[in-house]
Design a protein around this motif. Structure first.
Motif, mmCIF file in Angstrom:
data_model
loop_
_atom_site.group_PDB
_atom_site.id
_atom_site.type_symbol
_atom_site.label_atom_id
_atom_site.label_comp_id
_atom_site.label_asym_id
_atom_site.label_seq_id
_atom_site.Cartn_x
_atom_site.Cartn_y
_atom_site.Cartn_z
ATOM 1 N N MET A 116 -2.334 -2.722 -10.454
ATOM 2 C CA MET A 116 -2.533 -1.804 -9.333
ATOM 3 C C MET A 116 -4.022 -1.692 -9.030
ATOM 4 O O MET A 116 -4.870 -1.733 -9.928
ATOM 5 C CB MET A 116 -2.021 -0.409 -9.674
ATOM 6 C CG MET A 116 -0.538 -0.320 -9.945
ATOM 7 S SD MET A 116 0.464 -0.380 -8.446
ATOM 8 C CE MET A 116 -0.003 1.171 -7.665
ATOM 9 N N VAL A 117 -4.339 -1.532 -7.766
ATOM 10 C CA VAL A 117 -5.696 -1.247 -7.320
ATOM 11 C C VAL A 117 -5.659 0.031 -6.504
ATOM 12 O O VAL A 117 -4.729 0.245 -5.719
ATOM 13 C CB VAL A 117 -6.271 -2.413 -6.504
ATOM 14 C CG1 VAL A 117 -7.680 -2.080 -6.000
ATOM 15 C CG2 VAL A 117 -6.301 -3.683 -7.335
ATOM 16 N N THR B 124 -10.328 7.710 9.876
ATOM 17 C CA THR B 124 -8.971 7.500 10.377
ATOM 18 C C THR B 124 -8.769 6.036 10.739
ATOM 19 O O THR B 124 -9.548 5.459 11.508
ATOM 20 C CB THR B 124 -8.714 8.384 11.610
ATOM 21 O OG1 THR B 124 -8.755 9.756 11.213
ATOM 22 C CG2 THR B 124 -7.357 8.071 12.224
ATOM 23 N N ALA B 125 -7.741 5.428 10.169
ATOM 24 C CA ALA B 125 -7.481 4.006 10.396
ATOM 25 C C ALA B 125 -6.214 3.607 9.660
ATOM 26 O O ALA B 125 -5.684 4.380 8.855
ATOM 27 C CB ALA B 125 -8.651 3.157 9.881
ATOM 28 N N VAL B 126 -5.762 2.401 9.927
ATOM 29 C CA VAL B 126 -4.759 1.772 9.074
ATOM 30 C C VAL B 126 -5.522 1.029 7.979
ATOM 31 O O VAL B 126 -6.434 0.248 8.285
ATOM 32 C CB VAL B 126 -3.865 0.802 9.864
ATOM 33 C CG1 VAL B 126 -2.894 0.094 8.924
ATOM 34 C CG2 VAL B 126 -3.111 1.557 10.959
ATOM 35 N N TYR B 127 -5.171 1.315 6.755
ATOM 36 C CA TYR B 127 -5.847 0.714 5.608
ATOM 37 C C TYR B 127 -4.971 -0.400 5.029
ATOM 38 O O TYR B 127 -3.767 -0.221 4.841
ATOM 39 C CB TYR B 127 -6.144 1.770 4.553
ATOM 40 C CG TYR B 127 -7.325 2.636 4.908
ATOM 41 C CD1 TYR B 127 -7.230 3.588 5.927
ATOM 42 C CD2 TYR B 127 -8.547 2.500 4.260
ATOM 43 C CE1 TYR B 127 -8.322 4.375 6.283
ATOM 44 C CE2 TYR B 127 -9.641 3.291 4.601
ATOM 45 C CZ TYR B 127 -9.525 4.218 5.609
ATOM 46 O OH TYR B 127 -10.601 4.998 5.962
ATOM 47 N N TYR B 128 -5.617 -1.510 4.723
ATOM 48 C CA TYR B 128 -4.937 -2.671 4.163
ATOM 49 C C TYR B 128 -5.567 -3.067 2.835
ATOM 50 O O TYR B 128 -6.802 -3.016 2.703
ATOM 51 C CB TYR B 128 -5.070 -3.881 5.097
ATOM 52 C CG TYR B 128 -4.515 -3.702 6.481
ATOM 53 C CD1 TYR B 128 -5.289 -3.123 7.494
ATOM 54 C CD2 TYR B 128 -3.224 -4.125 6.792
ATOM 55 C CE1 TYR B 128 -4.783 -2.969 8.769
ATOM 56 C CE2 TYR B 128 -2.710 -3.968 8.074
ATOM 57 C CZ TYR B 128 -3.492 -3.393 9.050
ATOM 58 O OH TYR B 128 -2.985 -3.233 10.317
ATOM 59 N N CYS B 129 -4.752 -3.485 1.888
ATOM 60 C CA CYS B 129 -5.315 -4.159 0.724
ATOM 61 C C CYS B 129 -5.067 -5.654 0.890
ATOM 62 O O CYS B 129 -4.096 -6.069 1.527
ATOM 63 C CB CYS B 129 -4.771 -3.630 -0.586
ATOM 64 S SG CYS B 129 -3.006 -3.813 -0.858
ATOM 65 N N ALA B 130 -5.972 -6.422 0.318
ATOM 66 C CA ALA B 130 -5.930 -7.862 0.501
ATOM 67 C C ALA B 130 -6.482 -8.548 -0.743
ATOM 68 O O ALA B 130 -7.325 -7.982 -1.447
ATOM 69 C CB ALA B 130 -6.743 -8.265 1.725
ATOM 70 N N GLU C 254 0.827 -1.200 0.000
ATOM 71 C CA GLU C 254 0.000 0.000 0.000
ATOM 72 C C GLU C 254 0.869 1.261 0.000
ATOM 73 O O GLU C 254 1.967 1.270 0.565
ATOM 74 C CB GLU C 254 -0.916 0.033 1.234
ATOM 75 C CG GLU C 254 -1.827 -1.157 1.402
ATOM 76 C CD GLU C 254 -1.236 -2.245 2.280
ATOM 77 O OE1 GLU C 254 -1.992 -3.105 2.768
ATOM 78 O OE2 GLU C 254 0.005 -2.236 2.500
ATOM 79 N N SER C 255 0.322 2.317 -0.601
ATOM 80 C CA SER C 255 0.971 3.625 -0.552
ATOM 81 C C SER C 255 -0.105 4.700 -0.671
ATOM 82 O O SER C 255 -1.254 4.397 -1.027
ATOM 83 C CB SER C 255 2.008 3.780 -1.665
ATOM 84 O OG SER C 255 1.400 3.665 -2.937
ATOM 85 N N LEU D 54 -7.717 11.664 -0.331
ATOM 86 C CA LEU D 54 -6.504 10.886 -0.480
ATOM 87 C C LEU D 54 -6.764 9.771 -1.479
ATOM 88 O O LEU D 54 -7.901 9.289 -1.588
ATOM 89 C CB LEU D 54 -6.063 10.254 0.848
ATOM 90 C CG LEU D 54 -5.335 11.097 1.881
ATOM 91 C CD1 LEU D 54 -5.114 10.287 3.154
ATOM 92 C CD2 LEU D 54 -4.022 11.630 1.354
ATOM 93 N N LYS D 55 -5.713 9.361 -2.159
ATOM 94 C CA LYS D 55 -5.836 8.208 -3.056
ATOM 95 C C LYS D 55 -4.832 7.155 -2.623
ATOM 96 O O LYS D 55 -3.619 7.385 -2.670
ATOM 97 C CB LYS D 55 -5.587 8.606 -4.506
ATOM 98 C CG LYS D 55 -5.845 7.470 -5.491
ATOM 99 C CD LYS D 55 -5.702 7.955 -6.931
ATOM 100 C CE LYS D 55 -6.043 6.844 -7.928
ATOM 101 N NZ LYS D 55 -5.970 7.324 -9.331
ATOM 102 N N LEU D 56 -5.341 6.026 -2.185
ATOM 103 C CA LEU D 56 -4.480 4.913 -1.811
ATOM 104 C C LEU D 56 -4.212 4.029 -3.027
ATOM 105 O O LEU D 56 -5.082 3.862 -3.882
ATOM 106 C CB LEU D 56 -5.136 4.068 -0.720
ATOM 107 C CG LEU D 56 -5.509 4.782 0.577
ATOM 108 C CD1 LEU D 56 -6.081 3.788 1.578
ATOM 109 C CD2 LEU D 56 -4.333 5.521 1.159
ATOM 110 N N SER D 57 -3.015 3.496 -3.062
ATOM 111 C CA SER D 57 -2.642 2.577 -4.129
ATOM 112 C C SER D 57 -2.206 1.253 -3.520
ATOM 113 O O SER D 57 -1.615 1.230 -2.437
ATOM 114 C CB SER D 57 -1.499 3.150 -4.953
ATOM 115 O OG SER D 57 -1.851 4.376 -5.559
ATOM 116 N N CYS D 58 -2.486 0.187 -4.241
ATOM 117 C CA CYS D 58 -2.054 -1.146 -3.830
ATOM 118 C C CYS D 58 -1.347 -1.781 -5.016
ATOM 119 O O CYS D 58 -1.976 -2.060 -6.048
ATOM 120 C CB CYS D 58 -3.243 -1.990 -3.399
ATOM 121 S SG CYS D 58 -2.829 -3.701 -2.950
ATOM 122 N N ALA D 59 -0.052 -1.963 -4.869
ATOM 123 C CA ALA D 59 0.733 -2.622 -5.908
ATOM 124 C C ALA D 59 0.706 -4.119 -5.646
ATOM 125 O O ALA D 59 1.143 -4.570 -4.585
ATOM 126 C CB ALA D 59 2.156 -2.095 -5.910
#
Length: 127
Positions: free
Chosen positions: A77-78, A90-96, A6-7, A18-23
């Motif tokens: 990428m997602v 507000t949280a820790v975000y995870y991709c799965a 994640e980034s 915000l835009k999160l990315s998941c490689a």
């Protein structure tokens, strides 16, 4: 070897974006469903949004109309575009990744169906 990274997290003011990315490496997106989860201290990890291998999308109600999940098949990428953020986001975000890919064309946000996880990234919404 499978990796999800994640980034794009950080600190943003309420109402911001915000835009999160998941490689994703080691897993083809056309064979796997990818989901975003989030977790705050003391609470269970909750699913936020997912995209099935065929493109079917699902959001939880609190983020509908504010968050958009998308993917780039060429880059593997997602993304999770998050608009109108509130402190509750507000949280820790995870991709799965869910290797089953889809359930009748849909994805699901069950923790136990996601076999591969990123390490998470912090999103803080605060003034």
């Amino acid at each position: 070897q499978v990796h999800l990274v994640e980034s794009g997290g950080g600190l943003v003011q309420p109402g911001g974006s915000l835009k999160l990315s998941c490689a994703v490496s080691g897993l083809p997106l056309d064979e796997n469903a990818i989901a975003w989860f989030r977790q705050t201290p003391g609470k269970e990890r909750e699913g936020v949004s997912c995209i099935a291998m065929g493109g079917g999308i699902w959001y939880i109600d609190p983020v509908k109309g504010r968050f958009t999940i998308s993917r780039d098949m060429n880059k593997n990428m997602v993304y999770l575009q998050m608009n109108n953020l509130t402190p509750a986001d507000t949280a820790v975000y995870y991709c799965a990744a869910d290797p089953r890919g889809s359930y009748g064309g849909r994805c699901r946000l069950r923790l136990d169906e996601h076999e591969y996880w990123g390490s998470g990234i912090q999103v803080t919404v605060s003034s």
